[in-house]
Write an enzyme that holds these catalytic residues in place. Structure first.
Site, PDB file in Angstrom:
ATOM      1  N   ASP A  24      -3.279 -32.281  20.006  1.00 46.93           N
ATOM      2  CA  ASP A  24      -2.272 -33.160  19.390  1.00 46.93           C
ATOM      3  C   ASP A  24      -2.410 -34.621  19.811  1.00 46.93           C
ATOM      4  O   ASP A  24      -2.114 -35.522  19.028  1.00 46.93           O
ATOM      5  CB  ASP A  24      -0.836 -32.654  19.616  1.00 46.93           C
ATOM      6  CG  ASP A  24      -0.478 -32.470  21.080  1.00 46.93           C
ATOM      7  OD1 ASP A  24      -1.369 -32.591  21.943  1.00 46.93           O
ATOM      8  OD2 ASP A  24       0.698 -32.183  21.364  1.00 46.93           O
ATOM      9  N   SER A  29      -2.381 -27.491  21.113  1.00 49.15           N
ATOM     10  CA  SER A  29      -2.099 -28.449  22.188  1.00 49.15           C
ATOM     11  C   SER A  29      -2.149 -27.837  23.581  1.00 49.15           C
ATOM     12  O   SER A  29      -1.190 -27.896  24.343  1.00 49.15           O
ATOM     13  CB  SER A  29      -0.740 -29.085  21.931  1.00 49.15           C
ATOM     14  OG  SER A  29      -0.712 -29.552  20.618  1.00 49.15           O
ATOM     15  N   ARG A  68      -6.982 -22.817  30.107  1.00 49.39           N
ATOM     16  CA  ARG A  68      -5.866 -22.152  30.785  1.00 49.39           C
ATOM     17  C   ARG A  68      -4.585 -22.467  30.021  1.00 49.39           C
ATOM     18  O   ARG A  68      -4.448 -23.520  29.408  1.00 49.39           O
ATOM     19  CB  ARG A  68      -5.738 -22.603  32.235  1.00 49.39           C
ATOM     20  CG  ARG A  68      -5.476 -24.061  32.371  1.00 49.39           C
ATOM     21  CD  ARG A  68      -5.282 -24.507  33.795  1.00 49.39           C
ATOM     22  NE  ARG A  68      -5.205 -25.943  33.810  1.00 49.39           N
ATOM     23  CZ  ARG A  68      -6.245 -26.739  33.804  1.00 49.39           C
ATOM     24  NH1 ARG A  68      -7.450 -26.254  33.824  1.00 49.39           N
ATOM     25  NH2 ARG A  68      -6.095 -28.057  33.791  1.00 49.39           N
TER      26      ARG A  68
HETATM   27  N1  LIG Z   1      17.396 -34.222  23.097  1.00 50.32           N
HETATM   28  C1  LIG Z   1      16.274 -34.116  23.802  1.00 50.32           C
HETATM   29  N2  LIG Z   1      15.864 -35.137  24.568  1.00 50.32           N
HETATM   30  C2  LIG Z   1      14.749 -35.052  25.305  1.00 50.32           C
HETATM   31  N3  LIG Z   1      13.973 -33.961  25.368  1.00 50.32           N
HETATM   32  C3  LIG Z   1      14.318 -32.919  24.620  1.00 50.32           C
HETATM   33  C4  LIG Z   1      15.482 -32.930  23.806  1.00 50.32           C
HETATM   34  N4  LIG Z   1      15.565 -31.743  23.172  1.00 50.32           N
HETATM   35  C5  LIG Z   1      14.519 -31.022  23.581  1.00 50.32           C
HETATM   36  N5  LIG Z   1      13.766 -31.709  24.468  1.00 50.32           N
HETATM   37  C6  LIG Z   1      12.559 -31.281  25.185  1.00 50.32           C
HETATM   38  O1  LIG Z   1      11.430 -31.617  24.408  1.00 50.32           O
HETATM   39  C7  LIG Z   1      10.405 -30.653  24.605  1.00 50.32           C
HETATM   40  C8  LIG Z   1       9.780 -30.343  23.255  1.00 50.32           C
HETATM   41  O2  LIG Z   1       9.081 -31.467  22.886  1.00 50.32           O
HETATM   42  P1  LIG Z   1       8.450 -31.606  21.434  1.00 50.32           P
HETATM   43  O3  LIG Z   1       9.531 -31.465  20.428  1.00 50.32           O
HETATM   44  O4  LIG Z   1       7.704 -32.862  21.428  1.00 50.32           O
HETATM   45  O5  LIG Z   1       7.632 -30.262  21.343  1.00 50.32           O
HETATM   46  P2  LIG Z   1       6.165 -29.828  21.374  1.00 50.32           P
HETATM   47  O6  LIG Z   1       5.434 -30.389  20.221  1.00 50.32           O
HETATM   48  O7  LIG Z   1       6.272 -28.374  21.475  1.00 50.32           O
HETATM   49  O8  LIG Z   1       5.592 -30.430  22.717  1.00 50.32           O
HETATM   50  P3  LIG Z   1       4.058 -30.574  23.110  1.00 50.32           P
HETATM   51  O9  LIG Z   1       3.426 -31.417  22.054  1.00 50.32           O
HETATM   52  O10 LIG Z   1       4.028 -31.205  24.481  1.00 50.32           O
HETATM   53  O11 LIG Z   1       3.490 -29.219  23.132  1.00 50.32           O
HETATM   54  C9  LIG Z   1      11.023 -29.451  25.254  1.00 50.32           C
HETATM   55  O12 LIG Z   1      10.460 -29.320  26.552  1.00 50.32           O
HETATM   56  C10 LIG Z   1      12.505 -29.775  25.355  1.00 50.32           C
HETATM   57  O13 LIG Z   1      13.018 -29.438  26.622  1.00 50.32           O
END
Ligand SMILES: Nc1ncnc2c1ncn2[C@@H]1O[C@H](COP(=O)(O)OP(=O)(O)OP(=O)(O)O)[C@@H](O)[C@H]1O
Length: 486
Positions: free
Chosen positions: A211, A158, A173
């Site tokens: 993603d 992603s 990047r």
């Molecule tokens: N309770 C919560 N409510 C809202 N946001 C949250 C909560 N807990 C964690 N986060 C935020 O959600 C983000 C992680 O999102 P996600 O779980 O969708 O991860 P990801 O798959 O790594 O994200 P991406 O797909 O954008 O790379 C983090 O930036 C975190 O700060």
């Protein structure tokens, strides 16, 4: 179930009566700094539509608009066992997907938290070794007796990666706070394959997927009316299907088996929208975040609306009020002075505090940040959380509105994923309200609006499997999966 617990207090200025005037005046300034009016949203989404088009042009623009080489809609009949890995910004997910061939699928998933230092390791092989190790553990567990033939794998990566074909991806990047040397400008698939081969894991990497494209395709596999896949997570991004003849930058680069009428899923990578700062209403905290980031001037849209930055915006606003002598007098600010100490779960949990005296917030700030707050201070902090979350949702949907405007869609569903969408209080409601402001719909239930945001939790694993299935089929039929000569 009857909900007997305390109800979340509504946002209301009336409850601020006991907040000192000086602090209220400052809060008023913050309200203005974080506000985005309906007119602004319309302007932003119109500019968005133009910029999306620019990204598809030969000259290119700020938004990468990456062709993903998914050149069909899924039929729902795709079937078989597939592995999918998803390297997001925060977690690595490894999934075994069994596509049923009848618009259904079964999945078994493990989640591995990415060690924080991995984001900025100086050795890129450490990141890919971590992924391969996790894969090995998962495959050993799921297939203790081994497998007859290599398992096809869809690699959901992603980050903005340009793709000349479906099974390669050159990182353009790093985003979302990642900064690992010697990966930008390189194809990440061979890096992953090398670590898989070192460990003799029976896996064939057949597709590299973003993603958002995964979310789009997974939702289309189960719901034919999906127009977009969107992520509100660590980053913000969207994917949709365009038509090849409307993608000038592909002109003359395609084999005849991808004709002009063919569809092409596009990973927009629109976190970079408005890097020129033409329409986004940046405030002083946004400017500070940008200037102190490893990549100033990049990912302007992401820095104002994505999960990676919302907690930091809160920290900066609290510090600002403190430096003006308005809150947290005589408190130990050591922890709060640490950049990014608060992730988005902080504003999210604070906004969700159901108690009138914001008891949960008191506990969070004392035990995790080491500061003792008065009720008045907590009310102000909570209001700031609302401002940050509301702005994130309002700005966040401008990408959706931009795509709908560009494609001329009047209605459809948008599959959304990511913790911010799924867990941030009121995010869905604020997002729907913002779309209403942009398109001028009559007020009603969000589910009755022409554009409906639906939760596509963990859909990207299934999407990676469906895309891997589509890619495998094309490859077996000798059809192209990329530009000529890729
Ligand atoms: N309770 C919560 N409510 C809202 N946001 C949250 C909560 N807990 C964690 N986060 C935020 O959600 C983000 C992680 O999102 P996600 O779980 O969708 O991860 P990801 O798959 O790594 O994200 P991406 O797909 O954008 O790379 C983090 O930036 C975190 O700060």
């Amino acid at each position: 179930m009857v909900h007997l617990g305390p109800k979340k207090p509504p946002a209301r200025k009336g409850s601020m009566v006991d907040v000192p005037q000086e602090l209220l005046a400052e809060l008023n300034t913050l309200e203005q700094q974080f506000a985005v009016s309906g007119e602004q949203l319309i302007k932003i989404s119109e500019h968005f539509a133009e910029e999306l088009g620019k990204g598809l042009s030969k000259e290119g623009g700020n938004i990468p608009m990456i062709p993903s080489w998914v050149v069909e809609y899924p039929t729902g009949k795709e079937s078989g066992d597939f592995l999918a890995i998803d390297l997001g910004g925060t977690n690595l997910r490894v999934v075994l997907i069994k596509l049923g061939g009848d618009r259904t699928f079964d999945s078994t998933q493990s989640k591995y938290k990415l060690p924080e230092e991995m984001r900025t390791t100086q050795k890129p092989e450490e990141l890919f070794a971590f992924i391969a190790e996790s894969l090995k553990n998962f495959v050993d567990e799921q297939f203790p007796k081994g497998v007859d033939k290599p398992l096809p794998l869809g690699f959901t990566f992603s980050f903005p990666a340009s793709q000349k074909k479906i099974n390669s991806g050159v990182l353009q990047r790093w985003t979302k706070g990642f900064d690992i040397p010697n990966v930008e400008g390189h194809d990440v698939v061979p890096m992953l394959k090398a670590e898989i081969e070192k460990r003799n894991i029976p896996i064939d990497v057949v597709a590299l997927i973003n993603d958002t494209t995964g979310t789009l395709v997974a939702s289309l596999y189960t719901d034919g009316d999906t127009k977009m896949g969107v992520i509100f997570g660590t980053g913000v991004n969207g994917a949709y299907y365009d038509v090849v003849k409307d993608i000038p930058k592909l002109e003359g680069k395609l084999a005849s088996d991808i004709p002009g009428e063919s569809v092409m899923a596009i990973n927009c990578e629109y976190g970079s929208f408005d890097n020129e700062h033409v329409v986004l209403p940046r405030n002083k905290y946004d400017i500070q975040i940008d200037e102190e980031s490893p990549r100033p001037g990049q990912q302007a849209f992401e820095k104002m609306s994505s999960g990676y930055y919302l907690g930091e915006l809160l920290r900066l606003a609290i510090l600002d009020l403190h430096s003006k002598g308005l809150i947290l007098k005589d408190q130990d600010m050591t922890k709060l002075n640490k950049p990014f100490i608060m992730d988005t779960s902080y504003p999210s949990r604070i906004e969700d505090d159901p108690f009138e005296n914001l008891e949960d917030t008191d506990e969070i700030l004392q035990s995790e940040i080491g500061i003792k707050t008065t009720v008045q201070e907590r009310k102000v902090i909570r209001r700031i959380c609302e401002l940050i979350g509301t702005r994130s949702a309002r700005l966040g949907v401008c990408g959706i509105a931009g795509v709908f405007k560009k494609r001329g869609y009047k209605s459809g569903s948008v599959a959304c994923d990511g913790s911010v969408f799924n867990r941030y209080p009121d995010f869905k409601e604020q997002a729907a309200q913002a779309l209403r402001d942009i398109f001028g719909w009559e007020k009603g239930e969000a589910s009755s609006y022409p554009i409906v945001l639906t939760a596509a939790e963990d859909g990207s694993g299934a999407g990676a499997a469906v895309i891997a299935a589509l890619a495998q089929k094309r490859l077996a039929a000798g059809l192209s999966v990329g530009v000529v000569d890729a």
